[in-house]
Design a protein around this motif. Structure first.
Motif, PDB file in Angstrom:
ATOM      1  N   VAL A  79      13.181   2.952   4.020  1.00  0.00           N
ATOM      2  CA  VAL A  79      12.163   3.992   3.888  1.00  0.00           C
ATOM      3  C   VAL A  79      10.770   3.373   3.931  1.00  0.00           C
ATOM      4  N   LEU A  80      10.556   2.313   3.148  1.00  0.00           N
ATOM      5  CA  LEU A  80       9.228   1.715   3.051  1.00  0.00           C
ATOM      6  C   LEU A  80       8.852   0.868   4.257  1.00  0.00           C
ATOM      7  N   SER A  81       9.838   0.325   4.957  1.00  0.00           N
ATOM      8  CA  SER A  81       9.524  -0.509   6.120  1.00  0.00           C
ATOM      9  C   SER A  81       9.579   0.267   7.432  1.00  0.00           C
ATOM     10  N   GLY A  82      10.177   1.432   7.414  1.00  0.00           N
ATOM     11  CA  GLY A  82      10.305   2.235   8.631  1.00  0.00           C
ATOM     12  C   GLY A  82       9.215   3.278   8.741  1.00  0.00           C
ATOM     13  N   ASN A  83       9.487   4.313   9.511  1.00  0.00           N
ATOM     14  CA  ASN A  83       8.489   5.364   9.718  1.00  0.00           C
ATOM     15  C   ASN A  83       8.837   6.649   8.970  1.00  0.00           C
ATOM     16  N   GLN A  84       9.740   6.575   8.005  1.00  0.00           N
ATOM     17  CA  GLN A  84      10.167   7.780   7.294  1.00  0.00           C
ATOM     18  C   GLN A  84       9.056   8.390   6.440  1.00  0.00           C
ATOM     19  N   LEU A  85       8.068   7.598   6.053  1.00  0.00           N
ATOM     20  CA  LEU A  85       6.978   8.126   5.226  1.00  0.00           C
ATOM     21  C   LEU A  85       5.982   8.930   6.055  1.00  0.00           C
ATOM     22  N   GLN A  86       5.963   8.727   7.350  1.00  0.00           N
ATOM     23  CA  GLN A  86       5.098   9.461   8.275  1.00  0.00           C
ATOM     24  C   GLN A  86       3.649   9.502   7.792  1.00  0.00           C
ATOM     25  N   GLU A 117       5.119   7.904  -3.134  1.00  0.00           N
ATOM     26  CA  GLU A 117       5.075   8.876  -4.228  1.00  0.00           C
ATOM     27  C   GLU A 117       5.237  10.321  -3.750  1.00  0.00           C
ATOM     28  N   SER A 118       4.970  10.560  -2.490  1.00  0.00           N
ATOM     29  CA  SER A 118       5.122  11.919  -1.961  1.00  0.00           C
ATOM     30  C   SER A 118       6.414  12.094  -1.164  1.00  0.00           C
ATOM     31  N   TYR A 119       7.197  11.034  -1.052  1.00  0.00           N
ATOM     32  CA  TYR A 119       8.439  11.078  -0.285  1.00  0.00           C
ATOM     33  C   TYR A 119       9.550  11.716  -1.118  1.00  0.00           C
ATOM     34  N   GLN A 120      10.269  12.630  -0.521  1.00  0.00           N
ATOM     35  CA  GLN A 120      11.410  13.272  -1.181  1.00  0.00           C
ATOM     36  C   GLN A 120      12.691  12.719  -0.585  1.00  0.00           C
ATOM     37  N   GLU A 121      13.483  12.027  -1.424  1.00  0.00           N
ATOM     38  CA  GLU A 121      14.747  11.493  -0.940  1.00  0.00           C
ATOM     39  C   GLU A 121      15.668  12.629  -0.538  1.00  0.00           C
ATOM     40  N   PRO A 122      16.454  12.443   0.521  1.00  0.00           N
ATOM     41  CA  PRO A 122      17.419  13.482   0.898  1.00  0.00           C
ATOM     42  C   PRO A 122      18.428  13.739  -0.230  1.00  0.00           C
ATOM     43  N   ASP A 131       0.805  -1.225   0.000  1.00  0.00           N
ATOM     44  CA  ASP A 131       0.000   0.000   0.000  1.00  0.00           C
ATOM     45  C   ASP A 131       0.838   1.275   0.000  1.00  0.00           C
ATOM     46  N   LYS A 132       2.158   1.152  -0.109  1.00  0.00           N
ATOM     47  CA  LYS A 132       3.033   2.326  -0.024  1.00  0.00           C
ATOM     48  C   LYS A 132       3.196   3.060  -1.352  1.00  0.00           C
ATOM     49  N   SER A 133       2.816   2.442  -2.464  1.00  0.00           N
ATOM     50  CA  SER A 133       2.998   3.058  -3.773  1.00  0.00           C
ATOM     51  C   SER A 133       1.799   2.751  -4.664  1.00  0.00           C
ATOM     52  N   PRO A 134       0.624   3.308  -4.330  1.00  0.00           N
ATOM     53  CA  PRO A 134      -0.616   2.947  -5.023  1.00  0.00           C
ATOM     54  C   PRO A 134      -0.627   3.255  -6.524  1.00  0.00           C
ATOM     55  N   MET A 135       0.100   4.257  -6.958  1.00  0.00           N
ATOM     56  CA  MET A 135       0.104   4.611  -8.379  1.00  0.00           C
ATOM     57  C   MET A 135       0.687   3.475  -9.223  1.00  0.00           C
ATOM     58  N   TYR A 136       1.635   2.723  -8.684  1.00  0.00           N
ATOM     59  CA  TYR A 136       2.309   1.672  -9.441  1.00  0.00           C
ATOM     60  C   TYR A 136       1.734   0.272  -9.205  1.00  0.00           C
ATOM     61  N   LYS A 137       0.855   0.128  -8.227  1.00  0.00           N
ATOM     62  CA  LYS A 137       0.300  -1.183  -7.877  1.00  0.00           C
ATOM     63  C   LYS A 137      -0.365  -1.895  -9.061  1.00  0.00           C
ATOM     64  N   PRO A 138      -1.156  -1.216  -9.898  1.00  0.00           N
ATOM     65  CA  PRO A 138      -1.781  -1.918 -11.027  1.00  0.00           C
ATOM     66  C   PRO A 138      -0.769  -2.531 -12.001  1.00  0.00           C
ATOM     67  N   PHE A 139       0.399  -1.938 -12.112  1.00  0.00           N
ATOM     68  CA  PHE A 139       1.391  -2.434 -13.073  1.00  0.00           C
ATOM     69  C   PHE A 139       2.023  -3.753 -12.643  1.00  0.00           C
TER      70      PHE A 139
END
Length: 151
Positions: free
Chosen positions: A104-111, A116-121, A51-59
């Motif tokens: 990033v996806l398994s931790g709490n960095q996405l808050q 898709e809204s996460y900006q890498e440092p 559920d972390k990247s819904p835009m790409y899930k259908p692909f």
């Protein structure tokens, strides 16, 4: 785009109607000169299944499983035959380095947000461009003197 990421695979072939094998091109790498691995490819296609990247899930919905055959080969087992797998799946998923994105996806960095809204440092990518500056709305790129992924 419409075709798998600019020569990223050396070859892609159907083994049978529901099995596709992709061989990575020698020298393929990601930003920071890290080599692209079969594990990175598998992770890149596993990540959107949740559920972390819904835009790409259908692909990736038609992928039943993936298997690392060797360091540069990934075998995709499809749920059903799909003649457009190259353009409907391989060309749509951005390859990401597992060692960077798994925390990033398994931790709490996405808050509470999705990937898709996460900006890498520090932006990560491959190809002939180098990211000079980046924000959520804009990126400044320049051409590399030696494009990544080329010998």
């Amino acid at each position: 785009m419409g075709s798998p990421s600019r020569g990223r695979p050396e070859s892609v072939k159907y083994i049978d109607p529901t099995t596709v094998e992709a061989v990575l091109r020698p020298g393929a790498d990601l930003a920071r000169r890290q080599p692209l691995t079969a594990e990175d490819v598998i992770y890149s296609f596993e990540a959107p299944a949740g559920d972390k990247s819904p835009m790409y899930k259908p692909f990736v919905a038609n992928i039943a499983s993936m298997e690392k055959v060797d360091d540069k080969t990934v075998r995709f087992k499809l749920k059903a035959p799909n003649a457009s797998f190259f353009t409907s799946t391989l060309a749509k998923i951005n390859l990401i380095p597992k060692h960077v994105w798994e925390p990033v996806l398994s931790g709490n960095q996405l808050q509470g947000k999705n990937a898709e809204s996460y900006q890498e440092p520090q932006p990560i990518g491959s190809g002939p461009f180098k990211v000079g500056a980046s924000s959520c709305r804009r990126r400044s790129c320049s051409r590399r003197t030696r494009p990544l992924g080329r010998a």
